[in-house]
Design an enzyme around this catalytic site. Structure first.
Site, short mmCIF file in Angstrom:
data_model
loop_
_atom_site.label_atom_id
_atom_site.label_comp_id
_atom_site.label_asym_id
_atom_site.label_seq_id
_atom_site.Cartn_x
_atom_site.Cartn_y
_atom_site.Cartn_z
CG LEU A 77 -10.58 6.01 -10.39
CD1 LEU A 77 -10.05 6.73 -9.16
CD2 LEU A 77 -9.45 5.72 -11.37
CB CYS A 78 -10.60 -0.35 -9.53
SG CYS A 78 -10.79 -1.96 -8.77
N PRO A 79 -13.84 -0.28 -8.54
CG PRO A 79 -15.48 -1.51 -7.34
CD PRO A 79 -14.58 -0.28 -7.26
#
Length: 75
Positions: free
Chosen positions: A13-15
């Site tokens: 998941l981000c980042p």
């Protein structure tokens, strides 16, 4: 299109997908292409923004099912 390096960021998941791409691109030479595979919905926004901000070229962006494929050419 052919690429020189590949990152499998499926499930990250981000980042993390962008951070992994930034790190790998630093070790690559200008003109080489990185293939980034991601499933994070935010990557659709994050990867193009990262390329714009870093000066690298987003060569292509495509979907393969739930997976996004990005080809990034190092500046």
């Amino acid at each position: 299109m052919e690429w020189n390096e590949e990152i499998d960021a499926i499930g990250l998941l981000c980042p993390l997908p962008v951070l992994k791409a930034r790190k790998r691109l630093k070790s690559m030479t200008s003109g080489q292409v990185l293939r980034l595979i991601a499933t994070d919905p935010a990557a659709v926004v994050d990867v193009p923004h990262f390329c714009f901000e870093s000066g690298n070229e987003l060569v292509s962006q495509s979907d393969e099912g739930e997976t996004q494929i990005y080809l990034i050419r190092k500046a």
